[in-house]
Design a protein around this motif. Structure first.
Motif, PDB file in Angstrom:
ATOM      1  N   ARG A  82      36.181  74.943 -17.473  1.00 55.35           N
ATOM      2  CA  ARG A  82      35.579  74.078 -16.360  1.00 55.35           C
ATOM      3  C   ARG A  82      36.792  73.570 -15.517  1.00 55.35           C
ATOM      4  NH1 ARG A  82      33.654  71.072 -19.719  1.00 55.35           N
ATOM      5  NH2 ARG A  82      35.150  69.381 -19.988  1.00 55.35           N
ATOM      6  N   TYR A  83      37.810  73.430 -15.803  1.00 57.23           N
ATOM      7  CA  TYR A  83      38.581  72.923 -14.764  1.00 57.23           C
ATOM      8  C   TYR A  83      39.377  73.986 -13.850  1.00 57.23           C
ATOM      9  CZ  TYR A  83      38.821  67.908 -16.015  1.00 57.23           C
ATOM     10  OH  TYR A  83      38.332  66.706 -16.247  1.00 57.23           O
ATOM     11  N   ARG A  84      39.570  75.280 -14.654  1.00 56.30           N
ATOM     12  CA  ARG A  84      40.052  76.445 -13.670  1.00 56.30           C
ATOM     13  C   ARG A  84      38.976  76.601 -12.518  1.00 56.30           C
ATOM     14  NH1 ARG A  84      44.149  78.978 -15.409  1.00 56.30           N
ATOM     15  NH2 ARG A  84      44.694  78.715 -17.407  1.00 56.30           N
ATOM     16  N   ALA A  85      37.491  76.262 -12.839  1.00 53.14           N
ATOM     17  CA  ALA A  85      36.407  76.671 -11.870  1.00 53.14           C
ATOM     18  C   ALA A  85      36.549  75.444 -10.888  1.00 53.14           C
ATOM     19  CB  ALA A  85      35.117  76.597 -12.522  1.00 53.14           C
ATOM     20  N   PHE A  86      36.818  74.300 -11.461  1.00 53.64           N
ATOM     21  CA  PHE A  86      37.198  73.104 -10.497  1.00 53.64           C
ATOM     22  C   PHE A  86      38.145  73.386  -9.470  1.00 53.64           C
ATOM     23  CE2 PHE A  86      35.782  70.013 -13.716  1.00 53.64           C
ATOM     24  CZ  PHE A  86      34.421  70.044 -13.414  1.00 53.64           C
TER      25      PHE A  86
ATOM     26  N   PRO B 132      37.198  72.637  -2.178  1.00 52.46           N
ATOM     27  CA  PRO B 132      37.893  73.098  -0.908  1.00 52.46           C
ATOM     28  C   PRO B 132      39.431  72.563  -0.686  1.00 52.46           C
ATOM     29  CG  PRO B 132      35.685  72.428  -0.628  1.00 52.46           C
ATOM     30  CD  PRO B 132      36.147  72.231  -2.057  1.00 52.46           C
ATOM     31  N   PRO B 133      40.181  73.005   0.062  1.00 46.32           N
ATOM     32  CA  PRO B 133      41.554  72.371   0.592  1.00 46.32           C
ATOM     33  C   PRO B 133      41.352  70.957   1.334  1.00 46.32           C
ATOM     34  CG  PRO B 133      41.280  74.666   1.447  1.00 46.32           C
ATOM     35  CD  PRO B 133      40.024  74.345   0.788  1.00 46.32           C
ATOM     36  N   GLU B 134      42.618  70.168   0.840  1.00 50.86           N
ATOM     37  CA  GLU B 134      42.340  68.843   1.555  1.00 50.86           C
ATOM     38  C   GLU B 134      41.035  68.037   1.215  1.00 50.86           C
ATOM     39  OE1 GLU B 134      44.881  67.962   2.777  1.00 50.86           O
ATOM     40  OE2 GLU B 134      45.586  69.894   3.123  1.00 50.86           O
ATOM     41  N   THR B 135      40.634  68.339  -0.301  1.00 47.31           N
ATOM     42  CA  THR B 135      39.292  67.878  -0.940  1.00 47.31           C
ATOM     43  C   THR B 135      39.712  67.301  -2.221  1.00 47.31           C
ATOM     44  OG1 THR B 135      37.785  68.975   0.273  1.00 47.31           O
ATOM     45  CG2 THR B 135      36.982  67.984  -1.684  1.00 47.31           C
ATOM     46  N   ALA B 136      39.536  65.981  -2.679  1.00 47.13           N
ATOM     47  CA  ALA B 136      39.761  65.653  -4.238  1.00 47.13           C
ATOM     48  C   ALA B 136      38.379  65.873  -4.977  1.00 47.13           C
ATOM     49  CB  ALA B 136      40.049  64.226  -4.079  1.00 47.13           C
ATOM     50  N   LEU B 137      38.807  66.263  -6.296  1.00 45.49           N
ATOM     51  CA  LEU B 137      37.810  66.412  -7.305  1.00 45.49           C
ATOM     52  C   LEU B 137      37.548  65.061  -8.048  1.00 45.49           C
ATOM     53  CD1 LEU B 137      35.702  68.355  -8.629  1.00 45.49           C
ATOM     54  CD2 LEU B 137      37.294  68.369 -10.468  1.00 45.49           C
ATOM     55  N   LEU B 138      36.262  64.736  -7.840  1.00 43.88           N
ATOM     56  CA  LEU B 138      36.102  63.197  -8.840  1.00 43.88           C
ATOM     57  C   LEU B 138      35.233  63.573 -10.077  1.00 43.88           C
ATOM     58  CD1 LEU B 138      37.021  62.263  -5.869  1.00 43.88           C
ATOM     59  CD2 LEU B 138      35.352  60.520  -6.485  1.00 43.88           C
ATOM     60  N   THR B 139      35.661  62.676 -11.114  1.00 40.18           N
ATOM     61  CA  THR B 139      35.080  63.016 -12.367  1.00 40.18           C
ATOM     62  C   THR B 139      34.477  61.364 -12.592  1.00 40.18           C
ATOM     63  OG1 THR B 139      36.623  62.537 -14.016  1.00 40.18           O
ATOM     64  CG2 THR B 139      36.360  64.877 -13.189  1.00 40.18           C
TER      65      THR B 139
ATOM     66  N   GLN C 195      47.093  65.108 -10.969  1.00 39.59           N
ATOM     67  CA  GLN C 195      47.081  66.635 -10.198  1.00 39.59           C
ATOM     68  C   GLN C 195      46.876  67.660 -11.320  1.00 39.59           C
ATOM     69  OE1 GLN C 195      47.737  67.904  -6.952  1.00 39.59           O
ATOM     70  NE2 GLN C 195      47.881  65.753  -6.118  1.00 39.59           N
ATOM     71  N   TRP C 196      46.160  68.759 -11.067  1.00 41.45           N
ATOM     72  CA  TRP C 196      45.912  69.723 -12.119  1.00 41.45           C
ATOM     73  C   TRP C 196      45.808  71.162 -11.442  1.00 41.45           C
ATOM     74  CZ3 TRP C 196      42.982  73.980 -13.611  1.00 41.45           C
ATOM     75  CH2 TRP C 196      42.969  74.270 -14.980  1.00 41.45           C
ATOM     76  N   GLN C 197      46.873  71.834 -11.459  1.00 45.63           N
ATOM     77  CA  GLN C 197      47.238  73.034 -10.663  1.00 45.63           C
ATOM     78  C   GLN C 197      46.964  72.974  -9.442  1.00 45.63           C
ATOM     79  OE1 GLN C 197      45.139  76.441 -12.755  1.00 45.63           O
ATOM     80  NE2 GLN C 197      46.297  75.913 -14.704  1.00 45.63           N
ATOM     81  N   GLY C 198      47.433  71.992  -8.571  1.00 44.49           N
ATOM     82  CA  GLY C 198      47.502  71.902  -7.342  1.00 44.49           C
ATOM     83  C   GLY C 198      46.095  71.143  -6.848  1.00 44.49           C
ATOM     84  N   LEU C 199      45.042  70.771  -7.752  1.00 40.86           N
ATOM     85  CA  LEU C 199      44.056  70.133  -7.539  1.00 40.86           C
ATOM     86  C   LEU C 199      44.208  68.447  -7.644  1.00 40.86           C
ATOM     87  CD1 LEU C 199      40.946  70.226  -7.124  1.00 40.86           C
ATOM     88  CD2 LEU C 199      40.671  70.198  -9.749  1.00 40.86           C
ATOM     89  N   ARG C 200      43.891  67.785  -6.720  1.00 42.67           N
ATOM     90  CA  ARG C 200      43.939  66.486  -6.697  1.00 42.67           C
ATOM     91  C   ARG C 200      42.686  65.951  -7.615  1.00 42.67           C
ATOM     92  NH1 ARG C 200      44.575  61.363  -2.704  1.00 42.67           N
ATOM     93  NH2 ARG C 200      44.928  59.873  -4.016  1.00 42.67           N
TER      94      ARG C 200
END
Length: 452
Positions: free
Chosen positions: A91-95, A100-107, A139-144
């Motif tokens: 799931r997190y690899r898909a996230f 997109p760049p400059e976009t934060a993922l919210l859970t 951060q997770w592999q460059g993802l905020r």
């Protein structure tokens, strides 16, 4: 979202009550102009018969709310792990791949989720870092990754969803106590709450206290890293001068920064016994998920899996363009690092020699090469030069060789052949090989000038 300083977000949308409520709340912020971009992502793990129906329901809901939705189908790889862990990683690899760049993922994780995570980590013997559990901002592999509702109580979210008359899907597997988290949620937490009262709040406080303690440990590790580092390696003598707790904290910090590897206590013991304490002339290694830790002479090295080749690389020669402008960076094939190139007086390959050459090529070692060093030394095998300069064996096949008109004239960044080096009064071109171009810099190397 003002407290996080973000205006573009993507919501991890499972279709359950929590993520549905979060997506709806963010939709209100978007309508008021407090967000410039709002998207959602749904990951279909294909683990339940209703999985495709849930994905379709998410599409329908997002269409009615005019929110762009990305649906990603994954196949969790168990590989000796539990279903929950495999699904989470997929799931997190898909996230990370689809946000997109400059976009934060919210859970939509909340206080009960945090309490469950603290207990799960505690039962697995976690230390300070593990008991921090989930962070509001990470951060997770460059993802905020943001969890804005981490301090919110679950009943508050349920009431909000009911008041707004939202519709959501129920996952029947959430009621199966065969899964660890479900057992904690449905059996253990209610018993602890009955016995100790506001247990979710207490466990959330424990996570916050652990975060404070970890911050102090990180500050100590940063100081020790500054004292023990040699570029990206660790000096073993200085490392071993630290107490064992500080030594292990530094090793964890070092590998987390370089490779996102988290070492268990057992792995740290193996690393110390089999690698760090090995004979000085040995070249032991400890294999981990993404590579290995190796000892070479007095240094401890991290070697990523793609760098571990100890055989010739079948790359064709790379011809340098005559319009090369310096300073510059040349990225080499197959993640084999790159070259930092610049001009400098009296150093490197003489600029006049480069201008006279018909062909300027980078090649890779095949075995048996030698270079002429002059001064009675004659032609010296590359193997001896690498050993003399302390180049570890796993890097020797990756370092490019500079050829002018078919003649080996430089081991990039190491030695230059006799008759090709710049004299004290000549301009030379320096080619320095870097195994990791993400940390390489060409700043302070002079103004850009054309090579030819």
């Amino acid at each position: 979202m003002q407290q996080f300083g973000v205006s573009a977000v993507m919501v991890a949308y499972s279709g359950g009550v929590d993520s549905t409520a979060l997506l709806y709340a963010l939709k209100q912020l978007y309508r008021r102009g407090e967000l410039v971009s709002l998207q959602a992502i749904h990951v279909n793990h294909q683990l339940q018969p209703q999985a495709d129906q849930w994905a379709a329901a998410c599409r329908q809901q997002c269409e009615s709310w005019h929110i762009p939705l990305t649906v990603v189908t994954v196949k969790p790889q168990l590989a000796g792990r539990g279903v929950e862990a495999a699904a989470r990683e997929a799931r997190y690899r898909a996230f990370a791949e689809h946000t997109p760049p400059e976009t934060a993922l919210l859970t939509a994780h909340h206080r009960r989720d945090q309490a469950e995570t603290v207990l799960l980590r505690l039962f697995r013997g976690a230390g300070v870092t593990g008991l921090v559990a989930m962070r509001p901002d990470s951060q997770w592999q460059g993802l905020r990754l943001l969890r804005p509702w981490l301090l919110l109580e679950k009943p508050t979210i349920d009431r909000y969803a009911a008041e707004q008359q939202l519709h959501w899907s129920e996952d029947p597997s959430n009621a199966q106590c065969d899964f660890e988290r479900n057992y904690i949620r449905h059996q253990l937490l209610p018993e602890l709450t009955q016995r100790y009262g506001a247990i979710e709040s207490l466990l959330s406080r424990t996570a916050a206290n652990m975060a404070d303690s970890e911050s102090i440990l990180q500050q100590v590790a940063e100081r020790d890293w500054a004292e023990c580092r040699a570029r990206q390696q660790l000096q073993i003598e200085r490392l071993m001068a630290l107490s064992r707790p500080r030594r292990w904290q530094l090793l964890r910090h070092w590998l987390q920064q370089l490779a996102a590897e988290r070492l268990s206590r057992q792995q740290l013991e193996l690393l110390e016994q089999q690698v760090i304490m090995a004979r000085g002339d040995a070249m032991p290694k400890l294999t981990l998920t993404h590579g290995s830790v190796r000892r070479y002479r007095h240094l401890l090295w991290w070697v990523a899996a793609q760098e571990e080749s100890c055989c010739p690389l079948n790359y064709p020669p790379l011809r340098l363009a005559l319009t090369l402008t310096l300073p510059d960076r040349i990225v080499l094939p197959s993640q084999r690092g790159g070259l930092i190139c610049w001009q400098q007086l009296g150093v490197g390959v003489a600029l006049t020699k480069l201008k006279q050459a018909q062909t300027v090529e980078l090649r890779w070692r095949r075995g048996g090469e030698a270079i002429s060093l002059g001064e009675g030394m004659g032609r010296v095998a590359l193997k001896k030069i690498y050993a003399r300069h302390g180049v570890p064996p796993w890097q020797r096949w990756s370092i490019p060789l500079l050829y002018l008109d078919g003649e080996l004239v430089q081991l990039c960044g190491i030695v230059t052949a006799a008759g090709y080096g710049a004299t004290a009064a000549e301009r030379g071109v320096v080619l320095r090989w870097e195994p990791d171009m993400s940390t390489a810099t060409i700043s302070n190397l002079g103004s850009a000038t054309s090579l030819w």
